[in-house]
Design a protein around this motif. Sequence first.
Motif, short mmCIF file in Angstrom:
data_model
loop_
_atom_site.label_atom_id
_atom_site.label_comp_id
_atom_site.label_asym_id
_atom_site.label_seq_id
_atom_site.Cartn_x
_atom_site.Cartn_y
_atom_site.Cartn_z
N GLY A 47 0.68 -1.19 -0.16
CA GLY A 47 -0.06 0.07 -0.01
C GLY A 47 0.66 1.37 -0.27
N ARG A 48 1.94 1.29 0.66
CA ARG A 48 2.84 2.56 0.80
C ARG A 48 3.50 2.79 -0.47
NH1 ARG A 48 6.41 2.38 6.39
NH2 ARG A 48 4.58 2.34 7.89
N MET A 49 3.95 1.57 -1.11
CA MET A 49 4.63 1.80 -2.42
C MET A 49 3.72 1.92 -3.66
SD MET A 49 8.09 -0.80 -1.83
CE MET A 49 8.32 -0.21 -3.25
N GLY A 50 2.35 1.70 -3.54
CA GLY A 50 1.58 1.84 -4.59
C GLY A 50 1.51 0.49 -5.47
N LEU A 51 1.97 -0.61 -5.03
CA LEU A 51 2.37 -1.71 -5.88
C LEU A 51 1.00 -2.76 -5.30
CD1 LEU A 51 6.10 -2.30 -5.34
CD2 LEU A 51 4.80 -1.24 -7.42
N THR A 52 0.93 -3.63 -6.47
CA THR A 52 -0.05 -5.00 -6.27
C THR A 52 0.80 -5.66 -4.98
OG1 THR A 52 0.78 -6.31 -7.67
CG2 THR A 52 -1.02 -4.76 -8.37
N ARG A 53 -0.11 -6.33 -4.38
CA ARG A 53 0.58 -7.34 -3.44
C ARG A 53 1.56 -8.66 -4.06
NH1 ARG A 53 -2.29 -8.39 1.76
NH2 ARG A 53 -1.64 -10.50 1.68
N SER A 54 0.91 -8.85 -5.45
CA SER A 54 1.89 -9.97 -5.86
C SER A 54 3.22 -9.12 -6.51
CB SER A 54 1.13 -10.46 -7.06
OG SER A 54 0.75 -9.41 -8.25
N THR A 55 3.02 -8.10 -6.79
CA THR A 55 4.59 -7.12 -7.41
C THR A 55 5.31 -7.13 -6.10
OG1 THR A 55 3.16 -6.35 -9.35
CG2 THR A 55 5.20 -5.40 -8.40
N ALA A 56 4.86 -6.49 -5.19
CA ALA A 56 5.72 -6.07 -3.77
C ALA A 56 6.06 -7.47 -3.14
CB ALA A 56 4.75 -5.48 -2.61
N HIS A 57 5.30 -8.54 -3.51
CA HIS A 57 5.98 -9.98 -2.75
C HIS A 57 6.98 -10.45 -3.62
CE1 HIS A 57 5.79 -14.21 -2.05
NE2 HIS A 57 5.67 -13.92 -0.96
N ARG A 58 6.85 -10.37 -4.87
CA ARG A 58 7.93 -10.77 -5.83
C ARG A 58 9.21 -9.94 -5.71
NH1 ARG A 58 5.02 -10.85 -10.01
NH2 ARG A 58 5.44 -8.78 -10.63
N LEU A 59 9.27 -8.45 -5.51
CA LEU A 59 10.21 -7.87 -5.18
C LEU A 59 11.00 -7.82 -3.86
CD1 LEU A 59 11.94 -5.48 -6.20
CD2 LEU A 59 10.46 -3.89 -5.29
N ALA A 60 10.11 -8.37 -2.94
CA ALA A 60 10.70 -8.56 -1.65
C ALA A 60 11.37 -9.84 -1.39
CB ALA A 60 9.60 -8.55 -0.52
N ASN A 61 10.85 -10.62 -2.25
CA ASN A 61 11.49 -12.06 -2.47
C ASN A 61 13.05 -12.25 -3.06
OD1 ASN A 61 9.62 -13.52 -1.12
ND2 ASN A 61 8.82 -14.43 -2.67
N ALA A 62 13.06 -11.19 -3.94
CA ALA A 62 14.37 -11.18 -4.67
C ALA A 62 15.43 -10.27 -3.89
CB ALA A 62 13.95 -10.17 -5.97
N LEU A 63 14.84 -9.44 -2.90
CA LEU A 63 15.67 -8.77 -1.96
C LEU A 63 16.05 -9.67 -0.77
CD1 LEU A 63 13.90 -5.15 -1.82
CD2 LEU A 63 16.04 -5.86 -2.89
#
Length: 271
Positions: A47-63
């Motif tokens: 929500g803070r980043m203005g991303l869908t949950r799936s996009t945020a989850h994918r990016l977080a997993n990469a990090l």
Amino acid sequence: MRKAASNEDSGAGEEKAKVQGSQTLLRGLDMLDHVIDGPIKLAELSGRMGLTRSTAHRLANALIDRGFLTFLPREGYQLGPKLLHLGFLAQSQADVVQIARPHIDELAQRSEDTVHLGRLDNELALYLDKIPGRRRVDISSRVGDRQPLTSTGLGKALLIDGTESAWRRLFDADQASGAPKADYAVWLARMQDYAAEGRAYDLEENQDQIRCVAAPIRDASGRIVAAISVSSAAQYMDDARMETLGEDVRGTAERISSDLGWSPRTKPPRR
């Protein structure tokens, strides 16, 4: 003709991939910023980043895969061990004199007065750098000089985070070793004000007719690692100018601190 079109398509595809890669990198950096304050759950993060949950989850997993984030069950994402490693490396490579020099050069030009950079050294203030002012004022200091902490502006700035018991011990030691005579009750009241305001003064306490304004420099942990001061003849340093100059000196110290990894959100370590 088909070959030319194919080359054009290939070039356009490469450019699009570069743009997408840059956007992903920036999003990853933004995600780290959002995790600075502690564990955060996926829903809030997306929500803070203005991303869908799936996009945020994918990016977080990469990090997480790279060690920049970790995941705590029932709590969320937080900064990972890779950042600690990079932080220690960056701090070990940081040269406070080199980092501070452009900032104190600008401060000297603005103020037209002598600027010092120093750090704590065996309960004395060690001068690491000095930029002479444009005024014809004799400031009797040299790089490598060591001065009492409790009678110099720079020394007091280095002590701002200290406890009153530590202040008293250092004050008594300086007085016993020949520092200019001072009344502890007056000195303590001033130090309490300096600690509250984030800057310190030398009111002709170390050298007759010389006043200065000083502020501490902090590292990424919030610890005071150095300080800067602006010194001039008392005739150029009335109370009104010292107050105004205090804002500039403190702002300059904060910019140097920022270059060392400090953030305004970082709380000083407890003593």
